[in-house]
Scaffold this active site. Structure first.
Site, PDB file in Angstrom:
ATOM      1  N   ASN A 136      33.117 -16.658  18.277  1.00  0.00           N
ATOM      2  CA  ASN A 136      33.230 -15.831  17.075  1.00  0.00           C
ATOM      3  C   ASN A 136      32.947 -14.368  17.432  1.00  0.00           C
ATOM      4  O   ASN A 136      32.471 -14.056  18.527  1.00  0.00           O
ATOM      5  CB  ASN A 136      32.241 -16.335  16.009  1.00  0.00           C
ATOM      6  CG  ASN A 136      32.690 -15.990  14.590  1.00  0.00           C
ATOM      7  OD1 ASN A 136      33.606 -15.195  14.362  1.00  0.00           O
ATOM      8  ND2 ASN A 136      32.026 -16.593  13.619  1.00  0.00           N
ATOM      9  N   PHE A 137      33.230 -13.499  16.486  1.00  0.00           N
ATOM     10  CA  PHE A 137      32.935 -12.061  16.582  1.00  0.00           C
ATOM     11  C   PHE A 137      33.645 -11.388  17.752  1.00  0.00           C
ATOM     12  O   PHE A 137      33.114 -10.447  18.357  1.00  0.00           O
ATOM     13  CB  PHE A 137      31.414 -11.819  16.625  1.00  0.00           C
ATOM     14  CG  PHE A 137      30.694 -12.459  15.462  1.00  0.00           C
ATOM     15  CD1 PHE A 137      30.928 -12.031  14.160  1.00  0.00           C
ATOM     16  CD2 PHE A 137      29.823 -13.520  15.660  1.00  0.00           C
ATOM     17  CE1 PHE A 137      30.291 -12.643  13.080  1.00  0.00           C
ATOM     18  CE2 PHE A 137      29.172 -14.132  14.588  1.00  0.00           C
ATOM     19  CZ  PHE A 137      29.405 -13.683  13.295  1.00  0.00           C
ATOM     20  N   LEU A 138      34.842 -11.866  18.085  1.00  0.00           N
ATOM     21  CA  LEU A 138      35.690 -11.149  19.057  1.00  0.00           C
ATOM     22  C   LEU A 138      36.120  -9.837  18.414  1.00  0.00           C
ATOM     23  O   LEU A 138      36.721  -9.825  17.346  1.00  0.00           O
ATOM     24  CB  LEU A 138      36.925 -12.003  19.396  1.00  0.00           C
ATOM     25  CG  LEU A 138      38.066 -11.280  20.130  1.00  0.00           C
ATOM     26  CD1 LEU A 138      37.604 -10.721  21.471  1.00  0.00           C
ATOM     27  CD2 LEU A 138      39.247 -12.224  20.316  1.00  0.00           C
ATOM     28  N   VAL A 140      37.405  -5.660  19.455  1.00  0.00           N
ATOM     29  CA  VAL A 140      37.686  -4.528  20.337  1.00  0.00           C
ATOM     30  C   VAL A 140      37.789  -3.281  19.451  1.00  0.00           C
ATOM     31  O   VAL A 140      38.474  -3.296  18.416  1.00  0.00           O
ATOM     32  CB  VAL A 140      38.995  -4.753  21.133  1.00  0.00           C
ATOM     33  CG1 VAL A 140      39.440  -3.466  21.837  1.00  0.00           C
ATOM     34  CG2 VAL A 140      38.808  -5.890  22.149  1.00  0.00           C
ATOM     35  N   SER A 146      45.305  -3.116  21.911  1.00  0.00           N
ATOM     36  CA  SER A 146      46.604  -3.351  22.567  1.00  0.00           C
ATOM     37  C   SER A 146      46.622  -2.982  24.048  1.00  0.00           C
ATOM     38  O   SER A 146      47.676  -2.662  24.599  1.00  0.00           O
ATOM     39  CB  SER A 146      47.735  -2.599  21.830  1.00  0.00           C
ATOM     40  OG  SER A 146      47.719  -2.933  20.469  1.00  0.00           O
ATOM     41  N   LYS A 147      45.430  -3.021  24.690  1.00  0.00           N
ATOM     42  CA  LYS A 147      45.348  -2.749  26.121  1.00  0.00           C
ATOM     43  C   LYS A 147      45.012  -4.021  26.892  1.00  0.00           C
ATOM     44  O   LYS A 147      44.550  -3.954  28.037  1.00  0.00           O
ATOM     45  CB  LYS A 147      44.264  -1.688  26.392  1.00  0.00           C
ATOM     46  CG  LYS A 147      44.543  -0.335  25.748  1.00  0.00           C
ATOM     47  CD  LYS A 147      43.352   0.601  25.997  1.00  0.00           C
ATOM     48  CE  LYS A 147      43.475   1.919  25.266  1.00  0.00           C
ATOM     49  NZ  LYS A 147      44.661   2.689  25.704  1.00  0.00           N
ATOM     50  N   THR A 172      38.130 -19.991  14.812  1.00  0.00           N
ATOM     51  CA  THR A 172      39.076 -19.776  13.712  1.00  0.00           C
ATOM     52  C   THR A 172      39.636 -18.370  13.847  1.00  0.00           C
ATOM     53  O   THR A 172      39.033 -17.496  14.469  1.00  0.00           O
ATOM     54  CB  THR A 172      38.388 -19.878  12.337  1.00  0.00           C
ATOM     55  OG1 THR A 172      37.310 -18.933  12.274  1.00  0.00           O
ATOM     56  CG2 THR A 172      37.849 -21.284  12.085  1.00  0.00           C
ATOM     57  N   LEU A 388      31.449 -19.385  10.693  1.00  0.00           N
ATOM     58  CA  LEU A 388      31.016 -18.210   9.934  1.00  0.00           C
ATOM     59  C   LEU A 388      31.971 -17.028  10.070  1.00  0.00           C
ATOM     60  O   LEU A 388      32.605 -16.878  11.089  1.00  0.00           O
ATOM     61  CB  LEU A 388      29.624 -17.816  10.413  1.00  0.00           C
ATOM     62  CG  LEU A 388      28.593 -18.951  10.327  1.00  0.00           C
ATOM     63  CD1 LEU A 388      27.315 -18.539  11.034  1.00  0.00           C
ATOM     64  CD2 LEU A 388      28.329 -19.315   8.874  1.00  0.00           C
TER      65      LEU A 388
END
Ligand code: NHW
Ligand code: EN5
Length: 388
Positions: A136-138, A140, A146-147, A172, A388
């Protein structure tokens, strides 16, 4: 089309029709000695940074990264605003791994510019209880999009999960990736319709006035079910029994023990709320409901900065009808000043959504497993897992 995801052990769109592929792991574990020992390379200006959530300064940086750069709705009107206390709760369940709280900093300024996390969980798919990571919590930073940083973060969290001898994950996303085990819809129940309309979260229905709308969503001042009260520490064993028996009905669900229930369900102000029904006669705990608190920032509104939202979490009814139990959940959420109560169409939620005046939202939530195939997928009502 998916240069990264095509290389990963996930259900590939091209295999979706193949009914001969068996359920379970897509690829076998490799010996731990073959797990890559050093972190994946980052672009030269950046460095990996294992986050210590005990550190209030780090927590404030993580909170700020997410508050400014995390998930928005499709029209960029709202952005999730997870609180620092919520992040601590979400990231430090029983037996969590500190090295799964993975930040990326700019080498020079030390500014936190990206993040991904995992927490350990036991998740059952049919009769197979599997140790997994919940990812979770990805995130950028908007200026670094987009790099192809996201695939590096995902590979690095995968490596650190493998180092703990764990080979599966659950996650998710609002976007379609290869390949969802199921796709859920968000439903919304207005508690403060005037504010929701003011901020553009909902609209005045056709042939509706504001005063008719306010009346439509009115709720009693206090819960109606006798014996309805907040969950306490002494209830952990009873709640665990109720929840385990209930979750056994679903095809994919967490395998919670008492330590998990104490962490995930014991009330924490403005993080997680849990209520139960204790029979006034027998003092038996017969029903349980819970929700977590996830405000959203309101972007570009002159009158309001945040929307206070409750999200339906785990609910179990054995004596009180589920609809009545959830009506009491709406009543306490209204008492506590939430603007909206959200729910997914998972578990048995379909049975109360329309009756309790929830309406379908414009957002979907796709559920995924990494390195675990569930043939043909499942229906939202067969899913007993809320992330979550
Ligand atoms: S979903 C919320 C994700 N976060 C956000 O939406 C926040 C706002 N957006 C961003 O920060 C809950 C960026 O747009 C992100 C992508 C970082 C999303 N999941 O760096 P590039 C979670 O946290 C793929 C997975 O150029 P970007 C769950 C995309 O398909 N993959 O994009 C996280 C493409 O690959 P492809 C995603 O916009 C689960 C590649 O990333 C994704 O700058 C993670 C493009 O990368 C998403 N939400 O950054 C997986 N969004 O193959 C865990 C995009 O299509 C897997 N992509 O070319 C399990 C790991 C553990 C295994 C253990 C055994
Ligand atoms: C990982 N944990 O789109 C999460 N939310 O419907 C990552 N819509 O709030 C993935 N667009 O329908 C998250 N109001 C994916 C979800 C991202 C956030 C998102 C949706 C879910 C949402 C609202 C506001 C829409 C604003 C314009 C919405 C309608 C409510 C209405 C109330 C009255 C009865 C009918 C429905």
């Amino acid at each position: 089309r998916h240069k990264f995801w095509e290389t990963q052990p996930v259900g590939q769109f091209r295999d979706a029709a193949d009914l001969n592929l068996p359920d379970g792991a897509i690829e076998p574990p490799t010996p731990l000695s073959e797990v890559r020992a050093d972190p994946y390379p980052l672009p030269a200006a950046f460095e990996w940074y294992t986050c210590d959530l005990d550190d209030d300064a780090l927590l404030a940086d993580l909170y700020a990264l997410l508050a400014h750069n995390y998930v928005e709705d499709d029209e960029n009107m709202f952005r999730f605003n997870y609180s620092p206390a919520f992040l601590r709760w979400a990231l430090r369940p029983p037996s969590f791994f500190r090295v799964w709280h993975i930040g990326v900093r700019a080498k020079e300024s030390k500014k936190l510019v990206a993040f991904i996390s995992g927490v350990p969980a036991r998740i059952r798919a049919r009769d197979d209880v599997v140790r997994m990571a919940e990812i979770n919590f990805l995130c950028v930073h908007k200026k670094l999009r987009s790099k192809r940083l996201a695939p590096v973060l995902i590979r690095e969290v995968t490596r650190r999960v493998h180092q703990e001898n764990i080979w599966q994950a659950a996650y998710t996303a609002g976007v379609v990736l290869p390949t969802p085990i199921t796709t859920c819809r968000y439903w919304h129940r207005s508690l403060n319709p005037k504010k929701l309309i003011d901020v553009g979260f909902s609209r005045l229905g056709p042939r509706m006035t504001m005063s008719r709308t306010v009346r439509l969503y009115k709720l009693p001042d206090a819960p109606l079910t006798p014996g309805f009260r907040q969950m306490e520490l002494r209830d952990v064993a009873a709640v665990t029994r109720l929840l385990r028996a209930y979750l056994a009905k679903f095809v994919v669900a967490p395998d919670f023990d008492e330590l998990d229930v104490e962490h995930w369900l014991l009330p924490q102000e403005d993080v997680v709320d849990s209520y139960l029904v204790e029979s006034p006669e027998t003092h038996e705990v017969t029903d349980f409901c819970s929700f977590y608190t996830l405000p959203s920032s309101v972007l570009n509104n002159a009158n309001y900065a945040t929307l206070k939202a409750a999200y339906s979490y785990y609910n179990v009814s054995t004596k009180t009808p589920l609809q009545q139990l959830m009506n009491d959940a709406l009543i306490v959420a209204k008492q506590k000043n939430y603007d909206v109560f959200n729910a997914l169409d998972v578990m048995e939620n379909e049975s109360f959504l329309k009756e309790l005046k929830f309406g379908p939202g414009d957002g979907q939530l796709h559920y995924y497993l990494y390195n675990y195939r569930v043939r043909n997928g499942i229906k939202p009502s067969e899913l007993g897992l809320v992330l979550l």
